[in-house]
Enzyme design. Structure first.
Site: not given
Ligand code: AMP
Length: 336
Positions: A121, A201, A204
């Site tokens: 938004k 950070k 992906k």
């Molecule tokens: P996702 O791929 O968005 O489903 O993330 C899967 C898990 O990985 C989630 O619990 C995120 O908080 C953790 N995560 C993803 N990227 C990071 C990062 N750069 N640092 C710490 N945790 C991460």
């Protein structure tokens, strides 16, 4: 609160990971490793959030492959499928039905304030956002409530969604009578944001990740790509602002980290040396697990068997909780 089904002897923890992209070190350190540790003390339910991934992933081949990669990563890193239930979200159709019931007690205004949609938004692109993205906090609430979860380990960014889940569960209970267990967020304060090779950070979407199980040679190449400044080799360097040290601290021992910091401050220690030390530390930690990962990825049958058995256990709980909700709204419990 009391729920009509028996309380599991251990508190149940629930966590999901989206099947988009390849699992990277941020996923590993931020979610996969702590989740596996919880299987020692909790009745752990973990799922590959493929329904959530579908809001952005349009390639069915990639969807399947990424689901297997996540499953193999968990198993290679020590998930015990005898103790924990590990499954695909889409193998438990009860969850989408429950999401509908919850969406009938959810206000549009609440969803408009949810992070992901609000970001769209603010950008002015909300008109093109898919309904799945708008509604995903409801599906996430269903993910949690359908397994009678006690705790949901999350990073700080997810607290809002747990608050919403609690609100909707309480609202449903208020209107229809006690149905859902009210879950607590288990906020992992010690889990920092893991930086990627460019210092932002690790994500992906930024293409700055280091995959958990990339082949050794590629891992080395990727580590060498970490962005550093142009301070010459001889000059002292600041370890506190360096992207290499920022990752090294998660893989090195305390002594090794102190030693690297001292070398930075002393000078005559180049970023190339530091990157090599980081590569070796990552490889020491994950290398022994890589063979198991490769073995599992070569035999999808074993991964399928784990996912199916996990779904069978998850569906038993989901079927029961959904039955409770169906009765409360005036439907009937479906026969098994
Ligand atoms: P996702 O791929 O968005 O489903 O993330 C899967 C898990 O990985 C989630 O619990 C995120 O908080 C953790 N995560 C993803 N990227 C990071 C990062 N750069 N640092 C710490 N945790 C991460």
């Amino acid at each position: 609160m009391t729920t009509p089904n028996p309380t599991p002897s251990r508190r149940r923890s629930l966590s999901g990971i989206k099947s988009t992209g390849h699992p990277h070190l941020g996923n590993y350190l931020g979610m996969i490793r702590p989740a596996i540790a919880l299987q020692e003390t909790h009745d752990a339910f973990y799922f590959v959030a493929d329904l959530h991934a579908l809001t952005s992933e349009r390639d069915p081949v990639a969807m399947r492959q990424q689901t297997y990669e996540i499953t193999a990563t968990f198993l290679a890193c020590g998930l015990d499928p005898q103790r924990a239930s590990f499954f695909r979200q889409s193998d438990v159709p009860e969850v989408t039905e429950l999401a509908w019931y919850l969406s009938c007690v959810t206000a549009m205004g609440e969803l408009e304030r949810a992070h992901a949609f609000k970001a769209k938004k603010d950008e002015g692109t909300d008109g093109a956002a898919v309904h799945g993205l708008f509604a995903y906090p409801v599906l996430m609430a269903a993910d949690i409530l359908i397994y009678d979860a006690h705790v949901v380990p999350v990073g700080k960014d997810q607290i809002q969604h747990i608050e919403m889940t609690r609100d909707w569960a309480q609202r449903f209970n208020h209107h229809f009578g006690e149905t859902f267990r009210i879950p607590d967020a288990m906020v992992q304060k010690e889990v920092m944001t893991i930086p990627g090779i460019d210092g932002r950070k690790m994500s992906k979407s930024y293409d700055n990740g280091i995959e958990v199980f990339m082949p050794q040679k590629k891992l080395k190449q990727r580590v060498m790509q970490i962005v550093t400044d142009s301070t010459p080799l001889e000059a002292p360097k600041d370890p506190e602002t360096c992207n290499v040290v920022a990752l090294y601290k998660y893989f090195a021992t305390e002594d090794e980290l102190a030693e690297m910091k001292a070398k930075y401050r002393a000078g005559n220690y180049g970023y190339g040396h530091a990157k090599l030390a980081l590569f070796e530390a990552i490889d020491r930690s994950l290398g022994p697990k890589r063979a198991e990962y490769d073995r599992l990825m070569a035999d999808k049958g074993e991964l399928e068997a784990v996912l199916r058995e996990g779904a069978r256990k998850a569906r038993e709980v989901a079927f029961d909780v959904l039955g409770r909700a169906r009765e409360k709204v005036g439907f009937h419990r479906r026969p098994v």
